[in-house]
Design a protein around this motif. Sequence first.
Motif, PDB file in Angstrom:
ATOM      1  N   LYS A 103     112.376  19.214-135.763  1.00 34.31           N
ATOM      2  CA  LYS A 103     112.202  19.540-134.347  1.00 34.31           C
ATOM      3  C   LYS A 103     111.309  18.496-133.677  1.00 34.31           C
ATOM      4  CE  LYS A 103     110.741  23.392-131.429  1.00 34.31           C
ATOM      5  NZ  LYS A 103     109.391  22.933-131.064  1.00 34.31           N
ATOM      6  N   ILE A 104     110.241  18.164-134.361  1.00 35.66           N
ATOM      7  CA  ILE A 104     109.299  17.193-133.777  1.00 35.66           C
ATOM      8  C   ILE A 104     109.939  15.806-133.680  1.00 35.66           C
ATOM      9  CG2 ILE A 104     107.078  16.044-134.133  1.00 35.66           C
ATOM     10  CD1 ILE A 104     106.190  18.729-135.473  1.00 35.66           C
ATOM     11  N   LEU A 105     110.704  15.456-134.681  1.00 30.61           N
ATOM     12  CA  LEU A 105     111.394  14.165-134.629  1.00 30.61           C
ATOM     13  C   LEU A 105     112.352  14.118-133.432  1.00 30.61           C
ATOM     14  CD1 LEU A 105     112.071  13.516-138.415  1.00 30.61           C
ATOM     15  CD2 LEU A 105     110.813  11.998-136.876  1.00 30.61           C
ATOM     16  N   GLY A 106     112.963  15.261-133.165  1.00 28.57           N
ATOM     17  CA  GLY A 106     113.845  15.343-131.996  1.00 28.57           C
ATOM     18  C   GLY A 106     113.076  15.065-130.713  1.00 28.57           C
ATOM     19  N   GLU A 107     111.888  15.653-130.628  1.00 24.97           N
ATOM     20  CA  GLU A 107     111.043  15.429-129.448  1.00 24.97           C
ATOM     21  C   GLU A 107     110.671  13.950-129.320  1.00 24.97           C
ATOM     22  OE1 GLU A 107     109.907  17.636-127.096  1.00 24.97           O
ATOM     23  OE2 GLU A 107     111.418  18.928-128.042  1.00 24.97           O
ATOM     24  N   LEU A 108     110.266  13.373-130.431  1.00 27.74           N
ATOM     25  CA  LEU A 108     109.864  11.951-130.418  1.00 27.74           C
ATOM     26  C   LEU A 108     111.045  11.056-130.048  1.00 27.74           C
ATOM     27  CD1 LEU A 108     107.652  11.810-133.655  1.00 27.74           C
ATOM     28  CD2 LEU A 108     106.850  11.776-131.287  1.00 27.74           C
ATOM     29  N   ALA A 109     112.226  11.440-130.516  1.00 30.06           N
ATOM     30  CA  ALA A 109     113.411  10.634-130.206  1.00 30.06           C
ATOM     31  C   ALA A 109     113.725  10.714-128.714  1.00 30.06           C
ATOM     32  CB  ALA A 109     114.598  11.103-131.038  1.00 30.06           C
ATOM     33  N   LYS A 110     113.516  11.893-128.144  1.00 28.98           N
ATOM     34  CA  LYS A 110     113.747  12.056-126.700  1.00 28.98           C
ATOM     35  C   LYS A 110     112.828  11.136-125.902  1.00 28.98           C
ATOM     36  CE  LYS A 110     114.693  16.677-126.081  1.00 28.98           C
ATOM     37  NZ  LYS A 110     114.057  17.953-125.716  1.00 28.98           N
ATOM     38  N   LYS A 111     111.617  10.997-126.405  1.00 36.11           N
ATOM     39  CA  LYS A 111     110.657  10.114-125.726  1.00 36.11           C
ATOM     40  C   LYS A 111     110.854   8.651-126.108  1.00 36.11           C
ATOM     41  CE  LYS A 111     107.135  13.706-125.410  1.00 36.11           C
ATOM     42  NZ  LYS A 111     105.891  14.247-125.969  1.00 36.11           N
ATOM     43  N   LYS A 112     111.848   8.412-126.913  1.00 37.63           N
ATOM     44  CA  LYS A 112     112.206   7.046-127.355  1.00 37.63           C
ATOM     45  C   LYS A 112     111.109   6.368-128.189  1.00 37.63           C
ATOM     46  CE  LYS A 112     115.782   5.788-124.093  1.00 37.63           C
ATOM     47  NZ  LYS A 112     115.894   6.831-123.076  1.00 37.63           N
ATOM     48  N   LEU A 113     110.359   7.169-128.895  1.00 39.95           N
ATOM     49  CA  LEU A 113     109.314   6.606-129.757  1.00 39.95           C
ATOM     50  C   LEU A 113     109.863   6.357-131.160  1.00 39.95           C
ATOM     51  CD1 LEU A 113     106.358   8.854-128.568  1.00 39.95           C
ATOM     52  CD2 LEU A 113     106.937   6.559-127.811  1.00 39.95           C
ATOM     53  N   VAL A 114     110.886   7.114-131.503  1.00 38.84           N
ATOM     54  CA  VAL A 114     111.626   6.851-132.731  1.00 38.84           C
ATOM     55  C   VAL A 114     113.110   6.928-132.375  1.00 38.84           C
ATOM     56  CG1 VAL A 114     109.866   7.884-134.249  1.00 38.84           C
ATOM     57  CG2 VAL A 114     111.774   9.289-133.437  1.00 38.84           C
ATOM     58  N   ALA A 115     113.944   6.411-133.243  1.00 31.14           N
ATOM     59  CA  ALA A 115     115.379   6.520-132.996  1.00 31.14           C
ATOM     60  C   ALA A 115     116.048   7.063-134.237  1.00 31.14           C
ATOM     61  CB  ALA A 115     115.956   5.155-132.637  1.00 31.14           C
ATOM     62  N   LYS A 116     116.932   8.013-134.013  1.00 37.17           N
ATOM     63  CA  LYS A 116     117.638   8.600-135.157  1.00 37.17           C
ATOM     64  C   LYS A 116     118.739   7.643-135.617  1.00 37.17           C
ATOM     65  CE  LYS A 116     119.665  12.638-137.084  1.00 37.17           C
ATOM     66  NZ  LYS A 116     119.733  14.078-137.105  1.00 37.17           N
ATOM     67  N   VAL A 117     118.849   7.519-136.907  1.00 42.33           N
ATOM     68  CA  VAL A 117     119.850   6.614-137.452  1.00 42.33           C
ATOM     69  C   VAL A 117     120.620   7.308-138.558  1.00 42.33           C
ATOM     70  CG1 VAL A 117     120.228   4.375-138.505  1.00 42.33           C
ATOM     71  CG2 VAL A 117     118.210   4.730-137.094  1.00 42.33           C
ATOM     72  N   LYS A 118     121.918   7.258-138.419  1.00 44.59           N
ATOM     73  CA  LYS A 118     122.747   7.759-139.516  1.00 44.59           C
ATOM     74  C   LYS A 118     123.338   6.540-140.186  1.00 44.59           C
ATOM     75  CE  LYS A 118     124.553  11.745-136.968  1.00 44.59           C
ATOM     76  NZ  LYS A 118     123.840  12.907-137.404  1.00 44.59           N
ATOM     77  N   ASN A 119     123.187   6.463-141.462  1.00 43.37           N
ATOM     78  CA  ASN A 119     123.957   5.426-142.154  1.00 43.37           C
ATOM     79  C   ASN A 119     124.632   6.031-143.362  1.00 43.37           C
ATOM     80  OD1 ASN A 119     122.279   5.353-144.393  1.00 43.37           O
ATOM     81  ND2 ASN A 119     121.185   3.517-143.747  1.00 43.37           N
ATOM     82  N   SER A 120     125.305   5.213-144.078  1.00 45.78           N
ATOM     83  CA  SER A 120     126.148   5.766-145.126  1.00 45.78           C
ATOM     84  C   SER A 120     125.337   6.405-146.256  1.00 45.78           C
ATOM     85  CB  SER A 120     127.047   4.666-145.686  1.00 45.78           C
ATOM     86  OG  SER A 120     126.223   3.597-146.123  1.00 45.78           O
ATOM     87  N   MET A 121     124.102   5.942-146.427  1.00 44.21           N
ATOM     88  CA  MET A 121     123.299   6.426-147.542  1.00 44.21           C
ATOM     89  C   MET A 121     122.556   7.727-147.220  1.00 44.21           C
ATOM     90  SD  MET A 121     123.867   4.005-149.721  1.00 44.21           S
ATOM     91  CE  MET A 121     122.604   4.235-150.968  1.00 44.21           C
ATOM     92  N   TYR A 122     121.934   7.764-146.059  1.00 42.72           N
ATOM     93  CA  TYR A 122     121.121   8.938-145.730  1.00 42.72           C
ATOM     94  C   TYR A 122     120.801   8.899-144.244  1.00 42.72           C
ATOM     95  CZ  TYR A 122     117.407   5.428-145.848  1.00 42.72           C
ATOM     96  OH  TYR A 122     116.642   4.306-145.618  1.00 42.72           O
ATOM     97  N   ASP A 123     120.361  10.032-143.715  1.00 44.63           N
ATOM     98  CA  ASP A 123     119.927  10.073-142.319  1.00 44.63           C
ATOM     99  C   ASP A 123     118.432   9.828-142.257  1.00 44.63           C
ATOM    100  OD1 ASP A 123     122.428  10.616-141.590  1.00 44.63           O
ATOM    101  OD2 ASP A 123     122.045  12.658-140.848  1.00 44.63           O
ATOM    102  N   GLY A 124     118.015   9.212-141.214  1.00 43.36           N
ATOM    103  CA  GLY A 124     116.592   8.973-141.077  1.00 43.36           C
ATOM    104  C   GLY A 124     116.247   8.480-139.692  1.00 43.36           C
ATOM    105  N   TYR A 125     115.041   7.975-139.575  1.00 44.86           N
ATOM    106  CA  TYR A 125     114.555   7.513-138.282  1.00 44.86           C
ATOM    107  C   TYR A 125     113.904   6.156-138.443  1.00 44.86           C
ATOM    108  CZ  TYR A 125     115.299  12.158-136.405  1.00 44.86           C
ATOM    109  OH  TYR A 125     115.876  13.315-135.982  1.00 44.86           O
ATOM    110  N   ARG A 126     113.954   5.416-137.365  1.00 44.80           N
ATOM    111  CA  ARG A 126     113.196   4.172-137.365  1.00 44.80           C
ATOM    112  C   ARG A 126     112.234   4.195-136.179  1.00 44.80           C
ATOM    113  NH1 ARG A 126     114.863   1.074-133.188  1.00 44.80           N
ATOM    114  NH2 ARG A 126     116.965   1.452-132.418  1.00 44.80           N
TER     115      ARG A 126
END
Length: 378
Positions: A50-73
């Motif tokens: 949930k918190i990562l979602g909030e941070l992503a909305k504020k563009k402080l992190v970005a969600k990344v899906k790749n073939s190996m795993y989901d994560g954030y940068r």
Amino acid sequence: MKLDVRVLRYMSSEEFRVLTAVEMGSKNHVIVPTSLIAQIAGLRHGGVNKILGELAKKKLVAKVKNSMYDGYRLTYGGYDYLALKTFSRRGSIYSIGKQIGVGKESDVYLVADEEEIQSVLKIHRLGRVSFRAIKAQRDYLQNRKTASWLYMSRLAAMKEYAFMKILHEHGFPVPKPIDQSRHCVLMELIDAFPLREVIEVKNPGKLYSDLMDLIVRLASYGLIHGDFNEFNILLKEDGEPVLIDFPQMVSISHPNAEWYFNRDIECIRTFFRKRFGYESVLYPKFNLDVNREFNLDVQVAASGFTKQQQEELEGKNARESVKGEDIISGDANIANESVIQNVTKDAKSETEEAKSETEEDPESDLEQLNNRDYMAHR
Ligand code: ADP
Ligand code: MG
């Protein structure tokens, strides 16, 4: 890339904790697995999402899906936030004012501390230019690129701060460095105009010889500015020049030192000819006029900006000259930057590693965050 000051005001301590965890995880992963973020942050998995979602909305992190795993940068926005937070905690910055410079690879802001003493914040943004060129590339490439550029920007800031400090200590006309964190350098505000904007000077001959003397004096201390031009010389009202912008400084022991030296000289000669119609037959010669008396180039390596870091930064410059090609393969050799590296590594030892490698000072928020009691008693 704008500095979004509004974001700074609205962040809960849990969000900050998770953002910090993403930064720590970034030491070993370009895309930090969500499970690792949860582990470092010491929060439940659901809560973290949930918190990562909030941070992503504020563009402080970005969600990344790749073939190996989901994560954030971490994004530049997130990195800005963390640096500002550090400056704020140290009392170096209290408020942020207007932007006074947009370079190719930096943003420069006027800031102030609590006593309203103004200073200059330079945020390094390496890769901004070439980054645009790869917008169309596949996601994971973009993400790899961003993460390594954050790292390179941090190196540039560390280098600039180290050189400014040593030059200032040796009486060179440079801004007084105040603080540094991540990709940001805080320095004295110089009340002056860039030479570029100066239409007329009282005595061009005097300024010309002052600048040539400065180049020779730098060299006698072992250094070449490397970008000594009308953009990086500020001219004070009393006619005194102040030198800025140091991430490209080179040692006079560099194999191409003479070439860099001559280029600096030539920039000034050309500018004086065009702008002030001033030309002189006198100008310094590398072999005749440079006598090394001091070794600031060596000292700086001992003072916190290591030879290895210098080489990493130069590696980037070297790659840049190979047009186009670096866009895809350029950052492959930067330490800690493999997308799939460490995915299977034991999460516990990795968490420890990430924590132990944090760059900031011992009193940092990071330390505080690592202290479980801090969470428990909040
Ligand atoms: P870049 O690497 O993007 O060229 P610079 O360090 O040259 O960054 O800074 C960009 C601009 O910001 C300068 O041309 C100058 O106008 C302004 N600036 C930078 N540092 C200072 C300072 N200490 N005092 C006043 N102005 C500054
Ligand atoms: Mg500049």
